[in-house]
Design a protein around this motif. Sequence first.
Motif, short mmCIF file in Angstrom:
data_model
loop_
_atom_site.label_atom_id
_atom_site.label_comp_id
_atom_site.label_asym_id
_atom_site.label_seq_id
_atom_site.Cartn_x
_atom_site.Cartn_y
_atom_site.Cartn_z
N LEU A 58 29.39 -3.56 -13.58
CA LEU A 58 29.72 -3.97 -12.22
C LEU A 58 28.50 -4.60 -11.55
O LEU A 58 28.59 -5.64 -10.88
CB LEU A 58 30.19 -2.75 -11.40
CG LEU A 58 31.54 -2.18 -11.84
CD1 LEU A 58 31.78 -0.81 -11.22
CD2 LEU A 58 32.67 -3.13 -11.47
N GLY A 59 27.34 -3.99 -11.77
CA GLY A 59 26.11 -4.52 -11.18
C GLY A 59 25.78 -5.91 -11.72
O GLY A 59 25.46 -6.83 -10.96
N GLU A 60 25.90 -6.06 -13.05
CA GLU A 60 25.58 -7.37 -13.65
C GLU A 60 26.48 -8.46 -13.12
O GLU A 60 26.02 -9.57 -12.79
CB GLU A 60 25.73 -7.29 -15.19
CG GLU A 60 24.44 -7.02 -15.90
CD GLU A 60 24.49 -7.44 -17.38
OE1 GLU A 60 25.09 -8.48 -17.70
OE2 GLU A 60 23.91 -6.72 -18.20
N PHE A 400 17.16 -2.75 -10.57
CA PHE A 400 17.25 -3.91 -9.68
C PHE A 400 18.40 -3.75 -8.68
O PHE A 400 18.22 -3.90 -7.47
CB PHE A 400 17.45 -5.18 -10.51
CG PHE A 400 17.55 -6.43 -9.68
CD1 PHE A 400 16.41 -7.05 -9.19
CD2 PHE A 400 18.79 -6.99 -9.36
CE1 PHE A 400 16.48 -8.20 -8.41
CE2 PHE A 400 18.88 -8.13 -8.58
CZ PHE A 400 17.73 -8.75 -8.11
N VAL A 401 19.58 -3.44 -9.22
CA VAL A 401 20.75 -3.32 -8.34
C VAL A 401 20.58 -2.12 -7.40
O VAL A 401 20.88 -2.20 -6.20
CB VAL A 401 22.04 -3.19 -9.17
CG1 VAL A 401 23.24 -2.93 -8.26
CG2 VAL A 401 22.28 -4.45 -9.98
N GLY A 402 20.10 -1.02 -7.94
CA GLY A 402 20.03 0.20 -7.14
C GLY A 402 18.93 0.18 -6.10
O GLY A 402 19.10 0.70 -4.99
N TRP A 403 17.79 -0.42 -6.44
CA TRP A 403 16.61 -0.25 -5.59
C TRP A 403 16.00 -1.56 -5.08
O TRP A 403 15.39 -1.57 -4.00
CB TRP A 403 15.54 0.55 -6.33
CG TRP A 403 16.03 1.88 -6.76
CD1 TRP A 403 16.55 2.20 -7.99
CD2 TRP A 403 16.11 3.07 -5.97
NE1 TRP A 403 16.93 3.52 -8.01
CE2 TRP A 403 16.66 4.09 -6.78
CE3 TRP A 403 15.75 3.38 -4.65
CZ2 TRP A 403 16.88 5.38 -6.32
CZ3 TRP A 403 15.95 4.69 -4.20
CH2 TRP A 403 16.53 5.66 -5.04
N ALA A 404 16.09 -2.63 -5.85
CA ALA A 404 15.39 -3.85 -5.43
C ALA A 404 16.31 -4.76 -4.61
O ALA A 404 16.00 -5.12 -3.47
CB ALA A 404 14.85 -4.59 -6.65
N TRP A 405 17.44 -5.10 -5.21
CA TRP A 405 18.42 -5.90 -4.45
C TRP A 405 19.11 -4.97 -3.45
O TRP A 405 19.39 -5.33 -2.33
CB TRP A 405 19.42 -6.51 -5.44
CG TRP A 405 20.45 -7.39 -4.81
CD1 TRP A 405 20.30 -8.17 -3.70
CD2 TRP A 405 21.80 -7.58 -5.26
NE1 TRP A 405 21.48 -8.84 -3.45
CE2 TRP A 405 22.41 -8.50 -4.39
CE3 TRP A 405 22.55 -7.07 -6.33
CZ2 TRP A 405 23.73 -8.91 -4.54
CZ3 TRP A 405 23.86 -7.49 -6.49
CH2 TRP A 405 24.44 -8.40 -5.59
N VAL A 407 21.87 -1.30 -3.21
CA VAL A 407 23.30 -1.05 -3.39
C VAL A 407 24.17 -1.58 -2.25
O VAL A 407 25.29 -2.01 -2.47
CB VAL A 407 23.63 0.45 -3.59
CG1 VAL A 407 23.40 0.87 -5.01
CG2 VAL A 407 22.85 1.30 -2.64
N ASP A 408 23.64 -1.58 -1.01
CA ASP A 408 24.50 -2.05 0.08
C ASP A 408 24.84 -3.52 -0.09
O ASP A 408 25.97 -3.95 0.13
CB ASP A 408 23.87 -1.77 1.46
CG ASP A 408 22.42 -2.18 1.51
OD1 ASP A 408 21.75 -2.16 0.45
OD2 ASP A 408 21.94 -2.56 2.60
N ILE A 431 24.40 4.22 -10.31
CA ILE A 431 23.52 3.09 -10.60
C ILE A 431 22.08 3.37 -10.16
O ILE A 431 21.13 2.89 -10.75
CB ILE A 431 24.06 1.78 -9.96
CG1 ILE A 431 23.43 0.54 -10.61
CG2 ILE A 431 23.82 1.71 -8.48
CD1 ILE A 431 24.16 0.01 -11.76
N ARG A 432 21.92 4.19 -9.12
CA ARG A 432 20.55 4.46 -8.64
C ARG A 432 19.87 5.58 -9.42
O ARG A 432 18.67 5.55 -9.63
CB ARG A 432 20.56 4.85 -7.17
CG ARG A 432 21.11 3.77 -6.29
CD ARG A 432 21.09 4.20 -4.86
NE ARG A 432 19.79 3.95 -4.27
CZ ARG A 432 19.46 4.28 -3.04
NH1 ARG A 432 20.31 4.91 -2.26
NH2 ARG A 432 18.26 3.99 -2.57
N TRP A 433 20.64 6.58 -9.81
CA TRP A 433 20.03 7.76 -10.40
C TRP A 433 20.38 7.98 -11.86
O TRP A 433 19.49 8.02 -12.71
CB TRP A 433 20.40 9.02 -9.59
CG TRP A 433 19.95 8.93 -8.18
CD1 TRP A 433 20.71 8.65 -7.09
CD2 TRP A 433 18.61 9.07 -7.70
NE1 TRP A 433 19.95 8.62 -5.95
CE2 TRP A 433 18.65 8.87 -6.30
CE3 TRP A 433 17.38 9.34 -8.30
CZ2 TRP A 433 17.51 8.94 -5.50
CZ3 TRP A 433 16.24 9.42 -7.50
CH2 TRP A 433 16.32 9.21 -6.13
#
Length: 451
Positions: A58-60, A400-405, A407-408, A431-433
């Motif tokens: 989903l993140g990709e 990247f998805v969880g922390w850099a870009w 989740v919101d 995705i974050r943990w």
Amino acid sequence: MARGSWATRTGFILAAAGSAVGLGNIWGFPTRVGQGGGAAFVVVYLACIALICLPIMLGEIAIGRRSQLSPVRSFALLRPGTRWWLAGALGVLAGGGILSFYSVIAGWTVAYAWFSLTGSLAAEEQAAGEFFAAFTSNGAASVGLALLVLAATAAVLLGGVRGGIERVTKAMMPVLVVLLLLLAGRAATLPGAAEGLAYYLRPDLSRLLDASVFNAALGQAFFSLSLGMGTMLTYGSYLSRSTGIASAALGVVALDTAIALLAGFIIFPAGFSIAGFDPGTSGPGLIFAVLPQLFATLPGGGVFGTAFFVLLAIAALTSAISLMEVPVAHAIDTWGWSRPRAVLAVTCGVFLLAIPCALGNGAVPLLSSVPGVGMDFLTLMATAWNDFALPIGGFLTAVFVGWAWRVDRALEELMRDRAWFPAPGAWSFLIRWLCPAAIGVIIVWTFASFL
Ligand code: PFF
């Protein structure tokens, strides 16, 4: 120049499922089930798919759909001024690297479809193993076959996203599913079927918590779903903004998983109907040396064998298409190349790497003398990209998805136009943990066991 896009939502699902369903499902999955103790592996595999791989997919797709760009430029656009683009670059390199050995094995499946059709396999009876050894020691044949596969892949990519990738995968996927069902039906009536199914379906509970089973299951799940190297990102970049990502991704994951499970219903009954079958048989042996023994003795085995290898060849081609598209899209987006130029350059580059893979150990004498690398070039490439690059790519994607870009922002893309997206809170947590932690453990484990 206008960027390509999928004509329909189904077109995207079939193309992405075509990428996912490949040698990994029909050969890799049953092989790993055999080594991982049967159904215990299947249970762990399904947990990895649901809790780790689906969230990453989903993140990709969200990254690609938001940026409408290939991996390197996607990461750069969403986190400008950082080094995150390197995560995209790893994917571009992995696409070429994986294709270099994948095309060699795909070439073997084409040859074996031909051998089965013409009856030259059946003539070999018990000597299937020697036949395979003799066949693969003919480096020139393997090189030529890999070139054939690469040329076919390139021809599809020249047609572009809609007229090439979508059109071809949409035609091939139904054929693949029909062949698979026919073969599973035939396998169920073989003499060893019951024993094979029992092995496949009865979990050895003692292995459920075995770390090596978890390691193998997660690696297999990543490879099978084409994750961690920007394939789903690139395919997502051709997806219309009005298509819901979650339902489409769920379709892809369901197809890939169903086909892997179904492959087990072919391989295990078939394997156990051969005297002296060892379910732990690893590597190419299972497909190219064990199963032909069965085809040789079975009434109508020629048809069965041909169908099986045609199935493998189709599955491999639709995956090769997606592997090549990642570096091709990169050259088009980042360097402004025309599609024909990008396809030609990538095909030539990958072919150069495929040659040592096809020639085997003898071609790279230095390698086998390096301590710890006592493996042939094909195995080296497979290990480097599958065991190291894909998990690292998946780890970076999750972070990247969880922390850099964040989740919101990802959720904004995933739920655009009020698209169906159940449990955003659970997805954010995973995705974050969970994803970074679980993949991180696997990466450390892989490095430790390699050293
Ligand atoms: N998913 C393919 C298989 O199971 O054979 C292999 C693969 C294709 C891996 C595309 C990675 C990729 F990007």
